[in-house]
Design a protein around this motif. Structure first.
Motif, PDB file in Angstrom:
ATOM      1  N   ASN A  53       0.768  -1.439  -0.059  1.00 56.99           N
ATOM      2  CA  ASN A  53      -0.010   0.101  -0.152  1.00 56.99           C
ATOM      3  C   ASN A  53       0.759   1.213   0.083  1.00 56.99           C
ATOM      4  O   ASN A  53       0.256   2.203   0.249  1.00 56.99           O
ATOM      5  CB  ASN A  53      -0.814  -0.042   1.045  1.00 56.99           C
ATOM      6  N   GLU A  54       2.327   1.104  -0.210  1.00 56.00           N
ATOM      7  CA  GLU A  54       2.877   2.480  -0.241  1.00 56.00           C
ATOM      8  C   GLU A  54       3.456   2.774  -1.745  1.00 56.00           C
ATOM      9  O   GLU A  54       3.541   1.788  -2.699  1.00 56.00           O
ATOM     10  CB  GLU A  54       4.260   2.141   0.746  1.00 56.00           C
ATOM     11  N   ARG A  55       3.937   3.657  -1.889  1.00 58.29           N
ATOM     12  CA  ARG A  55       4.414   4.215  -3.225  1.00 58.29           C
ATOM     13  C   ARG A  55       5.975   4.767  -3.217  1.00 58.29           C
ATOM     14  O   ARG A  55       6.233   5.393  -2.359  1.00 58.29           O
ATOM     15  CB  ARG A  55       3.642   4.908  -3.973  1.00 58.29           C
ATOM     16  N   TYR A  56       6.784   4.461  -4.037  1.00 66.20           N
ATOM     17  CA  TYR A  56       7.945   5.111  -4.362  1.00 66.20           C
ATOM     18  C   TYR A  56       7.906   6.481  -4.784  1.00 66.20           C
ATOM     19  O   TYR A  56       6.747   6.826  -5.584  1.00 66.20           O
ATOM     20  CB  TYR A  56       8.907   4.451  -5.406  1.00 66.20           C
ATOM     21  N   ASP A  57       8.710   7.448  -4.798  1.00 61.07           N
ATOM     22  CA  ASP A  57       8.430   8.868  -5.129  1.00 61.07           C
ATOM     23  C   ASP A  57       8.309   8.839  -6.474  1.00 61.07           C
ATOM     24  O   ASP A  57       7.408   9.704  -7.290  1.00 61.07           O
ATOM     25  CB  ASP A  57       9.246   9.812  -4.382  1.00 61.07           C
ATOM     26  N   TRP A  58       9.081   8.130  -7.372  1.00 63.30           N
ATOM     27  CA  TRP A  58       8.869   8.078  -8.563  1.00 63.30           C
ATOM     28  C   TRP A  58       7.773   7.490  -9.271  1.00 63.30           C
ATOM     29  O   TRP A  58       7.112   7.996 -10.363  1.00 63.30           O
ATOM     30  CB  TRP A  58      10.208   7.358  -9.312  1.00 63.30           C
ATOM     31  N   GLU A  59       7.081   6.652  -8.647  1.00 63.27           N
ATOM     32  CA  GLU A  59       5.743   6.097  -8.795  1.00 63.27           C
ATOM     33  C   GLU A  59       4.739   7.309  -8.574  1.00 63.27           C
ATOM     34  O   GLU A  59       3.672   7.395  -9.419  1.00 63.27           O
ATOM     35  CB  GLU A  59       5.394   4.966  -7.884  1.00 63.27           C
ATOM     36  N   ILE A  60       4.870   7.910  -7.569  1.00 60.25           N
ATOM     37  CA  ILE A  60       3.926   9.200  -7.377  1.00 60.25           C
ATOM     38  C   ILE A  60       3.988  10.067  -8.236  1.00 60.25           C
ATOM     39  O   ILE A  60       3.024  10.596  -8.971  1.00 60.25           O
ATOM     40  CB  ILE A  60       4.452   9.794  -6.047  1.00 60.25           C
ATOM     41  N   PHE A  61       5.467  10.626  -8.942  1.00 63.76           N
ATOM     42  CA  PHE A  61       5.413  11.606  -9.892  1.00 63.76           C
ATOM     43  C   PHE A  61       4.870  10.888 -11.228  1.00 63.76           C
ATOM     44  O   PHE A  61       3.937  11.733 -12.113  1.00 63.76           O
ATOM     45  CB  PHE A  61       6.858  11.983 -10.106  1.00 63.76           C
ATOM     46  N   ALA A  62       5.227   9.530 -11.530  1.00 64.17           N
ATOM     47  CA  ALA A  62       4.717   9.192 -12.758  1.00 64.17           C
ATOM     48  C   ALA A  62       3.271   9.112 -12.864  1.00 64.17           C
ATOM     49  O   ALA A  62       2.602   9.573 -13.910  1.00 64.17           O
ATOM     50  CB  ALA A  62       5.277   7.789 -13.034  1.00 64.17           C
ATOM     51  N   ALA A  63       2.433   8.888 -11.726  1.00 60.89           N
ATOM     52  CA  ALA A  63       1.227   8.578 -11.726  1.00 60.89           C
ATOM     53  C   ALA A  63       0.700  10.039 -11.905  1.00 60.89           C
ATOM     54  O   ALA A  63      -0.508  10.249 -12.644  1.00 60.89           O
ATOM     55  CB  ALA A  63       0.581   8.080 -10.403  1.00 60.89           C
ATOM     56  N   ILE A  64       1.132  11.089 -11.163  1.00 61.77           N
ATOM     57  CA  ILE A  64       0.667  12.436 -11.282  1.00 61.77           C
ATOM     58  C   ILE A  64       0.914  12.801 -12.814  1.00 61.77           C
ATOM     59  O   ILE A  64      -0.138  13.610 -13.677  1.00 61.77           O
ATOM     60  CB  ILE A  64       1.129  13.379 -10.314  1.00 61.77           C
ATOM     61  N   GLY A  65       1.979  12.557 -13.526  1.00 61.35           N
ATOM     62  CA  GLY A  65       2.401  13.169 -14.546  1.00 61.35           C
ATOM     63  C   GLY A  65       1.448  12.541 -15.809  1.00 61.35           C
ATOM     64  O   GLY A  65       1.226  13.200 -16.630  1.00 61.35           O
ATOM     65  N   THR A  66       1.191  11.466 -15.779  1.00 64.18           N
ATOM     66  CA  THR A  66       0.477  10.577 -16.554  1.00 64.18           C
ATOM     67  C   THR A  66      -1.003  11.037 -16.683  1.00 64.18           C
ATOM     68  O   THR A  66      -1.552  11.505 -17.692  1.00 64.18           O
ATOM     69  CB  THR A  66       0.283   9.139 -16.266  1.00 64.18           C
ATOM     70  N   ARG A  67      -1.629  11.429 -15.532  1.00 61.62           N
ATOM     71  CA  ARG A  67      -3.001  11.919 -15.455  1.00 61.62           C
ATOM     72  C   ARG A  67      -2.978  13.378 -15.880  1.00 61.62           C
ATOM     73  O   ARG A  67      -3.835  13.804 -16.749  1.00 61.62           O
ATOM     74  CB  ARG A  67      -3.515  11.961 -13.967  1.00 61.62           C
ATOM     75  N   LEU A  68      -1.763  14.257 -15.416  1.00 58.03           N
ATOM     76  CA  LEU A  68      -1.914  15.701 -15.677  1.00 58.03           C
ATOM     77  C   LEU A  68      -1.662  16.029 -17.290  1.00 58.03           C
ATOM     78  O   LEU A  68      -2.273  16.563 -18.129  1.00 58.03           O
ATOM     79  CB  LEU A  68      -0.562  16.345 -14.937  1.00 58.03           C
ATOM     80  N   ALA A  69      -0.718  15.007 -17.956  1.00 55.39           N
ATOM     81  CA  ALA A  69      -0.555  15.088 -19.276  1.00 55.39           C
ATOM     82  C   ALA A  69      -1.840  14.662 -20.327  1.00 55.39           C
ATOM     83  O   ALA A  69      -2.204  15.654 -21.166  1.00 55.39           O
ATOM     84  CB  ALA A  69       0.605  14.096 -20.005  1.00 55.39           C
ATOM     85  N   VAL A  70      -2.783  13.758 -19.796  1.00 61.02           N
ATOM     86  CA  VAL A  70      -3.985  13.509 -20.491  1.00 61.02           C
ATOM     87  C   VAL A  70      -4.827  14.775 -20.251  1.00 61.02           C
ATOM     88  O   VAL A  70      -5.584  15.335 -21.184  1.00 61.02           O
ATOM     89  CB  VAL A  70      -4.590  12.441 -20.107  1.00 61.02           C
ATOM     90  N   LEU A  71      -4.931  15.355 -19.143  1.00 56.26           N
ATOM     91  CA  LEU A  71      -5.819  16.548 -18.826  1.00 56.26           C
ATOM     92  C   LEU A  71      -5.436  17.748 -19.439  1.00 56.26           C
ATOM     93  O   LEU A  71      -6.226  18.571 -20.199  1.00 56.26           O
ATOM     94  CB  LEU A  71      -6.016  16.957 -17.361  1.00 56.26           C
ATOM     95  N   LEU A  72      -4.143  17.997 -19.870  1.00 55.12           N
ATOM     96  CA  LEU A  72      -3.555  18.918 -20.540  1.00 55.12           C
ATOM     97  C   LEU A  72      -3.460  18.679 -21.968  1.00 55.12           C
ATOM     98  O   LEU A  72      -3.044  19.706 -22.671  1.00 55.12           O
ATOM     99  CB  LEU A  72      -2.469  19.545 -19.740  1.00 55.12           C
ATOM    100  N   CYS A  73      -3.455  17.499 -22.294  1.00 53.77           N
ATOM    101  CA  CYS A  73      -3.307  17.314 -23.573  1.00 53.77           C
ATOM    102  C   CYS A  73      -1.729  17.527 -23.913  1.00 53.77           C
ATOM    103  O   CYS A  73      -1.425  18.078 -25.142  1.00 53.77           O
ATOM    104  CB  CYS A  73      -3.978  17.889 -24.532  1.00 53.77           C
ATOM    105  N   ARG A  74      -0.898  17.178 -23.308  1.00 53.91           N
ATOM    106  CA  ARG A  74       0.599  17.260 -23.371  1.00 53.91           C
ATOM    107  C   ARG A  74       1.353  15.901 -23.356  1.00 53.91           C
ATOM    108  O   ARG A  74       0.767  14.889 -22.877  1.00 53.91           O
ATOM    109  CB  ARG A  74       1.137  18.354 -22.153  1.00 53.91           C
ATOM    110  N   ASP A  75       2.497  16.075 -23.896  1.00 54.87           N
ATOM    111  CA  ASP A  75       3.270  14.569 -23.675  1.00 54.87           C
ATOM    112  C   ASP A  75       3.957  14.603 -22.530  1.00 54.87           C
ATOM    113  O   ASP A  75       4.345  15.539 -21.983  1.00 54.87           O
ATOM    114  CB  ASP A  75       4.379  14.795 -25.108  1.00 54.87           C
ATOM    115  N   TYR A  76       3.972  13.364 -21.917  1.00 53.47           N
ATOM    116  CA  TYR A  76       4.622  13.060 -20.627  1.00 53.47           C
ATOM    117  C   TYR A  76       5.576  11.897 -21.019  1.00 53.47           C
ATOM    118  O   TYR A  76       5.153  10.775 -21.093  1.00 53.47           O
ATOM    119  CB  TYR A  76       3.851  13.008 -19.595  1.00 53.47           C
ATOM    120  N   LYS A  77       7.066  12.105 -21.000  1.00 53.37           N
ATOM    121  CA  LYS A  77       7.693  11.240 -21.284  1.00 53.37           C
ATOM    122  C   LYS A  77       8.103  10.353 -20.082  1.00 53.37           C
ATOM    123  O   LYS A  77       8.526  10.970 -19.007  1.00 53.37           O
ATOM    124  CB  LYS A  77       9.073  11.649 -21.940  1.00 53.37           C
TER     125      LYS A  77
END
Ligand code: SF4
Length: 715
Positions: free
Chosen positions: A476-500
């Motif tokens: 039930n825990e997450r690495y910080d890079w998992e946290i960034f990736a999860a937010i980045g992926t969602r944000l990219a969809v909402l903003l219609c931007r690329d997230y590598k």
């Protein structure tokens, strides 16, 4: 390959080895485990670099890992209460809130602040630039602008890369001049040097000298061959006078001047700053200054090194320039026993790395320049509080507590409290994250692999090591890079931007290892005590990244700063006869059991004698009728604090000291032990308007304050 990490801890005893991630020294640890419990932490005698050394903070890894106040699941704030939620709900909330603000107010409406532990976690470090790029804000901040940014800036200007930083070759030098640094307490900084006390002792044992310049007789000064008190903020004048003495007495040992640009221009700009001219300003007499210069030049190999005390003051960049010049004109730049860059397994300079930059954009309100892609944190609050286009309306913090660690913390605290939205990636509800709408806590450091990309590159030897996670992360825990990736992926969809998706630590180290004789990632990981890749060797001149491949000895901004230094000297001399009254200059101090603001929830680290008091010289106290243990009010331009005073003959007259990182009593902080600690935040006194005119780094040392008895103030 080694497989230290276990998914389901069993009760068997086992021993694992790992580099400590708490400070820059990267000491090797031997950690004994019984199932999921740490039963002991000791220095790893087989680590070729740290040689068994640890400091008391290493034991705190157990406390931090087991701390009941350390967050394990995401929290959402409802008014003054917190509600535990699932990761997806938290990720969605953050992404939607950030996307909404970006759509309505633009990219710059999001501020991003990264704290110091970020650089001790390669996974975090790899991911942060990707999410910053996705957000696209110019309002990027970090702890670097309350720390070492002048060194990065001057390295960029002189050598062409912000991380082309020559490191003191402590193991081979004969004369170690230390300005505004206390490695016995800090264990080295911008100089990764575990076991520093023995290494300093070895300088003296081989007939060399350690000379400390500091307004306080620090723990390092106490073991040095010489200590000279210096007035806070005057190191640049001393350094210029040392260089002028060497020039006047023909003691230069110049390198091939075909690799230098502007040396004469630099020396000519400094020529008025003789030892006699700067003596009263610095508090060091001219005879002593000349002797330091002669001793430095006479040493077979010498090092000039400055740190927090020289970086976080009014002449931070100029200090670093003059430190580099002093090493250069004495032939100690890029020389064994002098200062020279590392050749790390994972290069942070050269092709494909970020060389740096300065002034490519400016802050909106005060027009202060960016450096290496970030704005000075001294402007963070005003960028939130001043209405207009590009005003910061939401903040993301990660591994940071700027309310305690940046200037005028109270102003920042108030500014953060009126934001539309805040998200924090952090393991604690601290003085800053208590304002967050969402907190996303990453796993304990012991749950992830560790490769030190930064501090291997700043070490006094070439070393490398990979340590695998001790335990896999709980479900039930997450690495910080998992946290960034999860937010980045969602944000990219909402903003219609690329997230590598960023590369993993394993991928990056694998690539670096393949280019290096060390072999593969697994081969490095198999050497659990770390690998010594040899001493530092000259390479700076071959690696210069300036446009013409030469060292720029006279960057225009630094030449242009000399008149400001001269005018500070004139002003100090003309005010010399003004009675000091209750006026002092405030400096910080470091303690070996403390590291910035975040290790005060460990019983082992806070027990013992109180360490938060205001230190003042006994003669200054008696002149003002103050006595040991009394309560005093300390006032600066931005605020006042009340704390206890302690008499210390180790303080220079006219100078007082308060350590930073205290002041945990604010409402809503959820760190049970820290909240009970006495002490105030030194940054309730430091002034956000006081920055180094060249680098815009914060001035945390040499802050003008008044000190009065609390009793007499009340009457
Ligand atoms: S000196 Fe730093 S790296 Fe070494 S044990 Fe202490 S905190 Fe850890």
């Amino acid at each position: 390959m080694t497989t230290q990490a276990v998914a389901n801890p069993i009760n068997a005893e086992r021993t694992v080895y790992r580099a400590c991630n708490l400070c820059e020294a990267i000491c090797g640890l031997e950690i004994k485990l019984q199932g999921s419990t740490i039963t002991s932490i000791r220095g790893d005698q087989a680590d070729p670099f740290s040689r068994g050394h640890i400091c008391p903070k290493a034991i705190a890894l157990k406390d931090i890992h087991e701390d009941p106040d350390r967050l394990r699941t995401p929290l959402i704030r409802d008014g003054e209460t917190w509600r535990a939620v699932g990761w997806d709900e938290a990720f969605d909330l953050v992404a939607v809130a950030l996307a909404d603000i970006i759509k309505r107010h633009g990219n710059n409406a999001i501020g991003l602040y990264a704290g110091n532990p970020n650089v001790h976690n390669f996974g975090h470090l790899l991911n942060l630039p990707y999410i910053a790029k996705l957000i696209g804000s110019r309002n990027i901040f970090s702890a670097s602008s309350v720390d070492q940014m002048p060194q990065q800036l001057v390295s960029y200007w002189m050598f062409g890369h912000q991380f082309l930083i020559p490191i003191p070759d402590i193991d081979h030098t004969d004369y170690f001049l230390i300005l505004g640094a206390n490695p016995i307490a800090s264990n080295g900084s911008m100089m990764t040097v575990p076991d520093v006390a023995k290494r300093l002792k070895a300088v003296q044992m081989r007939g060399g000298k350690v000379v400390v310049i500091d307004p306080r007789r620090t723990e390092t000064a106490a073991v040095a061959s010489q200590h000279h008190f210096i007035r806070p903020g005057s190191d640049a004048a001393l350094l210029a006078a040392l260089i002028n003495t060497l020039r006047e007495e023909s003691l230069f040992r110049l390198p091939d001047t075909g690799r230098l640009n502007g040396l004469d221009a630099a020396l000519d700009a400094l020529k008025a700053l003789s030892p006699e001219r700067v003596a009263a300003f610095t508090g060091i007499d001219a005879v002593a200054i000349r002797q330091i210069a002669r001793d430095f030049a006479a040493a077979n190999a010498a090092v000039a090194y400055g740190r927090m005390g020289t970086a976080t003051q009014a002449f931070g960049a100029t200090n670093q320039w003059l430190i580099y010049l002093l090493n250069l004109v004495t032939g100690n730049l890029d020389r064994v026993g002098g200062v020279l860059p590392t050749s790390p397994l994972l290069p942070i300079t050269g092709p494909g790395t970020r060389a740096g930059g300065h002034g490519r954009w400016h802050s909106r309100v005060r027009q202060l320049p960016e450096t290496n892609g970030e704005l000075p944190v001294a402007v963070l609050a005003e960028e939130m509080l001043t209405p207009g286009d590009d005003q910061i309306r939401a903040l993301v913090t990660t591994a940071g507590n700027p309310v305690l660690s940046t200037p005028n913390g109270r102003q920042l605290d108030a500014a953060i409290s009126q934001l539309s939205f805040m998200a924090s990636v952090d393991i604690y509800i601290n003085e800053t994250t208590r304002h967050a709408n969402v907190i996303l806590p990453p796993t304990s450091a012991l749950n992830h692999d560790h490769y030190d990309s930064v501090f291997n590159a700043l070490a006094v030897r070439n070393v490398t090591r990979v340590n695998e996670a001790i335990w896999q992360r709980p479900e039930n825990e997450r690495y910080d890079w998992e946290i960034f990736a999860a937010i980045g992926t969602r944000l990219a969809v909402l903003l219609c931007r690329d997230y590598k998706t960023p590369p993993t630590v394993r991928q990056v180290v694998t690539l670096a290892a393949a280019r290096h004789s060390a072999g593969s990632y697994d081969a490095i990981a198999a050497e659990t005590h770390g690998i010594d890749l040899g001493p530092l060797l000259p390479s700076l001149y071959q690696r210069l990244q300036t446009a013409d491949g030469r060292i720029d000895c006279a960057p225009a901004a630094l030449i242009g700063d000399v008149p400001r230094l001269e005018s500070a000297i004139s002003s100090a001399i003309s005010n010399a006869n003004t009675p000091a009254g209750d006026a002092f200059l405030l400096i910080g101090r470091r303690h070996v059991r403390s590291n910035n603001s975040w290790m005060h929830n460990s019983h082992r680290l806070v027990k013992g004698k109180p360490r938060h008091q205001l230190l003042m010289h006994p003669d200054d106290m008696s002149l003002r009728g103050l006595s040991d243990g009394q309560s005093v009010i300390v006032t600066s331009r931005v605020g006042a604090v009340q704390l206890l005073i302690a008499s210390s003959a180790d303080m220079m007259r006219g100078v007082v000291s308060v350590p930073h990182g205290f002041g945990h009593q604010l409402p809503g902080v959820r760190q049970a032990l820290a909240s009970q600690l006495a002490g105030v935040s030194a940054n309730d006194l430091t002034d956000e308007m006081a920055v180094d005119a060249v680098s815009a780094n914060a001035v945390l040392n040499g802050v003008p304050v008044r000190v009065e008895s609390a009793a007499s103030k009340a009457s």
